[in-house]
Design a protein around this motif. Structure first.
Motif, mmCIF file in Angstrom:
data_model
loop_
_atom_site.group_PDB
_atom_site.id
_atom_site.type_symbol
_atom_site.label_atom_id
_atom_site.label_comp_id
_atom_site.label_asym_id
_atom_site.label_seq_id
_atom_site.Cartn_x
_atom_site.Cartn_y
_atom_site.Cartn_z
ATOM 1 N N GLN A 72 0.991 -1.070 -0.139
ATOM 2 C CA GLN A 72 0.189 -0.010 -0.019
ATOM 3 C C GLN A 72 0.945 1.176 0.096
ATOM 4 O O GLN A 72 2.129 0.885 0.136
ATOM 5 C CB GLN A 72 -0.878 -0.176 1.222
ATOM 6 N N PRO A 73 0.388 2.362 -0.241
ATOM 7 C CA PRO A 73 1.225 3.572 -0.391
ATOM 8 C C PRO A 73 2.029 3.953 1.055
ATOM 9 O O PRO A 73 3.065 4.492 1.057
ATOM 10 C CB PRO A 73 0.108 4.882 -0.369
ATOM 11 N N LYS B 116 12.646 -5.490 3.202
ATOM 12 C CA LYS B 116 11.162 -5.512 2.943
ATOM 13 C C LYS B 116 10.694 -4.163 2.632
ATOM 14 O O LYS B 116 9.695 -4.014 1.947
ATOM 15 C CB LYS B 116 10.371 -6.116 4.218
ATOM 16 N N ALA B 117 11.422 -3.256 3.548
ATOM 17 C CA ALA B 117 10.989 -1.858 2.777
ATOM 18 C C ALA B 117 11.368 -1.544 1.504
ATOM 19 O O ALA B 117 10.680 -0.817 0.813
ATOM 20 C CB ALA B 117 11.506 -0.694 3.904
ATOM 21 N N ARG C 122 8.535 1.546 -4.132
ATOM 22 C CA ARG C 122 8.627 1.904 -5.595
ATOM 23 C C ARG C 122 8.903 3.013 -6.260
ATOM 24 O O ARG C 122 9.502 3.351 -7.307
ATOM 25 C CB ARG C 122 7.079 1.356 -6.107
ATOM 26 N N ASP C 123 8.862 4.078 -5.406
ATOM 27 C CA ASP C 123 9.127 5.319 -5.801
ATOM 28 C C ASP C 123 10.338 5.910 -5.083
ATOM 29 O O ASP C 123 10.473 7.236 -5.109
ATOM 30 C CB ASP C 123 8.056 6.411 -5.774
ATOM 31 N N THR D 233 12.093 6.252 0.660
ATOM 32 C CA THR D 233 12.936 6.330 1.930
ATOM 33 C C THR D 233 14.233 5.768 1.349
ATOM 34 O O THR D 233 14.400 5.592 0.241
ATOM 35 C CB THR D 233 12.593 4.868 2.618
ATOM 36 N N ASP D 234 15.212 5.848 2.326
ATOM 37 C CA ASP D 234 16.785 5.540 2.070
ATOM 38 C C ASP D 234 17.039 3.901 2.499
ATOM 39 O O ASP D 234 18.418 3.826 2.997
ATOM 40 C CB ASP D 234 17.730 6.425 2.615
ATOM 41 N N ALA D 235 16.135 3.401 2.638
ATOM 42 C CA ALA D 235 16.173 2.052 2.935
ATOM 43 C C ALA D 235 17.506 1.131 2.392
ATOM 44 O O ALA D 235 18.187 0.248 2.998
ATOM 45 C CB ALA D 235 14.742 0.935 2.791
ATOM 46 N N SER D 236 17.587 1.280 0.958
ATOM 47 C CA SER D 236 18.594 0.556 0.396
ATOM 48 C C SER D 236 19.957 1.156 0.965
ATOM 49 O O SER D 236 21.029 0.246 1.093
ATOM 50 C CB SER D 236 18.667 0.732 -1.183
#
Length: 269
Positions: free
Chosen positions: A168-169, A197-198, A203-204, A207-210
């Motif tokens: 979801q968004p 998982k984040a 998709r856009d 976040t800076d999860a990577s």
């Protein structure tokens, strides 16, 4: 403030346009164009967005959409007391609860996490849609962290929305906040799992999860341009300018999302 010629004011949402119909047409168009500039600049140039919001506010302070836009512009500039006043004004005009989470986040920004938690338990939360309830959960978890209650913050984020496999968004931000809380609590292996998982849900690139996951892996990529500057004027033929250093670190993370000057949002760590 100057407004590009391509901005007509027709870009505003239909709901906002209906609110502006209470104004003379020329004035409504001027207000709409300023609101478009707020929405256009709020992420990349918050100060500029704030300036346009003040113009709109001077022109039409009795329009709820204008007060809301002014609130988000102030919020983006960390003017939390001003933002809270504008959100309260907008809420009085509309009677809605959509701004409740961002109002609670303003309380956090003002150093009042206890107040934010009180708002998280208020009846208004039950009137929020699913997105609003998730946003409120994020704010409450942030308030717990403000009070050094890491375990409570982790428990606050645990929810059906977090466990769901559907995207979801709000999914990326919710998973990110959970991973960040786990990491702060020293649960690195679990944090790594949830940052991954984040990434799957992001998709856009909101976040800076990577980057956070790379930090946990001890990887840091150095820009080759830095090498070019250091070796300027030297013969570097045949040399490899790519570098990869092991430098684990921790970066601060921000939740906020301000997509449109006429929409509600609010979250910060």
């Amino acid at each position: 403030m100057p407004i590009p010629e391509d901005v007509t004011g027709d870009e505003v949402d239909q709901d906002v346009r209906q609110e502006l119909q209470s104004l003379p047409k020329t004035l409504a168009d001027d207000v709409a164009r300023n609101l478009v500039m707020v929405a256009r600049l709020i992420d990349e140039d918050p100060e500029g967005a704030y300036g346009y919001s003040r113009v709109a506010l001077r022109l039409a302070s009795r329009v709820a959409a204008v007060r809301e836009a002014a609130g988000f512009a102030a919020y983006a500039n960390q003017k939390y007391n001003e933002a809270l006043a504008e959100f309260r004004a907008a809420r009085r005009m509309t009677g809605g609860v959509e701004l409740w989470p961002v109002m609670a986040d303003c309380e956090r920004g003002l150093g009042r996490p206890e107040k934010a938690l009180d708002m998280a338990g208020a009846p208004e939360v039950h009137k929020l849609d699913k997105a609003g309830q998730v946003e409120m959960r994020l704010v409450a978890a942030g308030a717990r962290r403000d009070m050094d209650q890491l375990d409570a913050a982790i428990v606050t984020l645990q929810s059906p929305e977090l466990a769901s496999n559907s995207v979801q968004p709000w999914t990326a931000r919710l998973r990110y906040a959970y991973a960040d809380a786990l990491l702060a609590a020293g649960r690195e292996a679990e944090a790594r799992e949830w940052f991954a998982k984040a990434i799957e849900a992001d998709r856009d690139g909101s976040t800076d999860a990577s980057d956070r996951l790379a930090e946990l892996d001890g990887v840091e990529f150095v820009d080759a341009l830095d090498d070019d500057e250091d070796t300027s004027g030297e013969d570097t033929s045949g040399e490899d300018t790519a570098h990869e250093d092991a430098a684990p670190g921790d970066t601060a993370h921000e939740d906020a999302a301000h997509e449109d000057a006429s929409e509600e949002d609010g979250d910060k760590d």
